[in-house]
Design a protein around this motif. Structure first.
Motif, PDB file in Angstrom:
ATOM      1  N   SER A  63     122.807  -5.220  48.233  1.00  0.00           N
ATOM      2  CA  SER A  63     123.623  -3.551  48.737  1.00  0.00           C
ATOM      3  C   SER A  63     124.153  -4.160  50.134  1.00  0.00           C
ATOM      4  N   THR A  64     125.302  -3.599  50.116  1.00  0.00           N
ATOM      5  CA  THR A  64     125.954  -3.733  51.593  1.00  0.00           C
ATOM      6  C   THR A  64     125.389  -2.714  52.476  1.00  0.00           C
ATOM      7  N   ARG A  65     125.268  -3.065  53.800  1.00  0.00           N
ATOM      8  CA  ARG A  65     124.901  -2.521  54.985  1.00  0.00           C
ATOM      9  C   ARG A  65     125.673  -0.719  54.457  1.00  0.00           C
ATOM     10  N   GLN A  66     127.269  -0.621  54.434  1.00  0.00           N
ATOM     11  CA  GLN A  66     127.485   0.405  54.173  1.00  0.00           C
ATOM     12  C   GLN A  66     127.525   1.259  53.158  1.00  0.00           C
ATOM     13  N   ASP A  67     127.117   0.214  51.789  1.00  0.00           N
ATOM     14  CA  ASP A  67     126.865   1.001  50.301  1.00  0.00           C
ATOM     15  C   ASP A  67     125.255   1.788  50.719  1.00  0.00           C
ATOM     16  N   ILE A  68     124.259   1.036  51.812  1.00  0.00           N
ATOM     17  CA  ILE A  68     123.300   2.341  51.975  1.00  0.00           C
ATOM     18  C   ILE A  68     123.535   3.425  52.565  1.00  0.00           C
ATOM     19  N   MET A  70     125.999   5.054  52.790  1.00  0.00           N
ATOM     20  CA  MET A  70     126.524   6.113  52.090  1.00  0.00           C
ATOM     21  C   MET A  70     125.735   6.556  51.041  1.00  0.00           C
ATOM     22  N   ALA A  71     124.681   5.758  50.721  1.00  0.00           N
ATOM     23  CA  ALA A  71     123.385   6.029  49.746  1.00  0.00           C
ATOM     24  C   ALA A  71     123.369   7.415  50.334  1.00  0.00           C
ATOM     25  N   GLN A  72     122.611   6.883  51.893  1.00  0.00           N
ATOM     26  CA  GLN A  72     121.857   7.558  52.103  1.00  0.00           C
ATOM     27  C   GLN A  72     122.945   9.210  52.645  1.00  0.00           C
ATOM     28  N   GLY A  73     123.606   9.020  52.906  1.00  0.00           N
ATOM     29  CA  GLY A  73     124.483   9.989  53.201  1.00  0.00           C
ATOM     30  C   GLY A  73     124.265  11.142  52.081  1.00  0.00           C
ATOM     31  N   SER A  74     124.616  10.334  50.719  1.00  0.00           N
ATOM     32  CA  SER A  74     124.650  11.694  49.552  1.00  0.00           C
ATOM     33  C   SER A  74     123.153  11.930  49.725  1.00  0.00           C
ATOM     34  N   VAL A  75     122.657  11.449  49.689  1.00  0.00           N
ATOM     35  CA  VAL A  75     120.978  11.646  49.964  1.00  0.00           C
ATOM     36  C   VAL A  75     121.157  13.367  50.977  1.00  0.00           C
ATOM     37  N   GLU A  76     121.125  12.829  51.987  1.00  0.00           N
ATOM     38  CA  GLU A  76     121.308  13.668  52.870  1.00  0.00           C
ATOM     39  C   GLU A  76     121.943  15.246  52.817  1.00  0.00           C
ATOM     40  N   TYR A  77     122.871  15.229  52.027  1.00  0.00           N
ATOM     41  CA  TYR A  77     124.004  16.351  51.518  1.00  0.00           C
ATOM     42  C   TYR A  77     123.207  16.993  50.995  1.00  0.00           C
ATOM     43  N   ALA A  78     122.258  16.701  50.167  1.00  0.00           N
ATOM     44  CA  ALA A  78     121.913  17.067  48.684  1.00  0.00           C
ATOM     45  C   ALA A  78     120.452  17.718  49.303  1.00  0.00           C
ATOM     46  N   LEU A  80     117.701  16.560  50.850  1.00  0.00           N
ATOM     47  CA  LEU A  80     116.729  15.592  50.473  1.00  0.00           C
ATOM     48  C   LEU A  80     116.077  14.372  52.513  1.00  0.00           C
ATOM     49  N   PRO A  81     115.209  14.388  51.731  1.00  0.00           N
ATOM     50  CA  PRO A  81     114.732  13.266  53.343  1.00  0.00           C
ATOM     51  C   PRO A  81     115.618  12.097  53.156  1.00  0.00           C
ATOM     52  N   VAL A  82     116.118  10.901  53.554  1.00  0.00           N
ATOM     53  CA  VAL A  82     116.227   9.464  53.650  1.00  0.00           C
ATOM     54  C   VAL A  82     115.081   9.406  53.911  1.00  0.00           C
ATOM     55  N   TRP A  83     114.592   7.814  53.518  1.00  0.00           N
ATOM     56  CA  TRP A  83     113.878   6.923  53.876  1.00  0.00           C
ATOM     57  C   TRP A  83     114.413   5.403  54.105  1.00  0.00           C
ATOM     58  N   GLU A  84     114.067   5.212  54.722  1.00  0.00           N
ATOM     59  CA  GLU A  84     114.308   3.832  55.756  1.00  0.00           C
ATOM     60  C   GLU A  84     112.946   3.494  56.057  1.00  0.00           C
ATOM     61  N   GLY A  85     113.240   2.103  55.621  1.00  0.00           N
ATOM     62  CA  GLY A  85     112.323   1.421  55.294  1.00  0.00           C
ATOM     63  C   GLY A  85     111.961   0.915  57.216  1.00  0.00           C
TER      64      GLY A  85
END
Length: 89
Positions: A63-68, A70-78, A80-85
């Protein structure tokens, strides 16, 4: 090509068997520990966590950084905690 298809077929059988086992674990009614006191810990089975983590890592690798983001934004919107390596220094 034939060898690759055979490998994929074997992988699919392994995944299918694992999913069947996981389904059996979560479908039954909870049981009390046996005489030895052993019982599977509550929560998500390790096998399922390993599968989810592997899927996450493979998806992130492709995935591109932008896709990641966007996905993290959706997780935050839900909510839920965002996992970051771990960030490399």
């Amino acid at each position: 090509m034939q060898e690759r298809l055979v490998d994929l077929g074997q992988d699919m059988r392994l995944v299918t068997d694992l999913l069947h086992d996981l389904n059996q674990k979560v479908a039954g009614t909870p049981t009390a520990p046996d005489a030895t006191g052993s019982q599977e810990s509550e929560g998500i089975p390790d096998e399922l966590m390993a599968m989810v983590l592997e899927i996450l890592l493979l998806t992130r690798a492709n995935s591109t950084r932008q896709d990641i983001r966007m996905a993290q934004g959706s997780v935050e919107y839900a909510g839920l905690p965002v996992w970051e390596g771990k960030k490399r220094t």
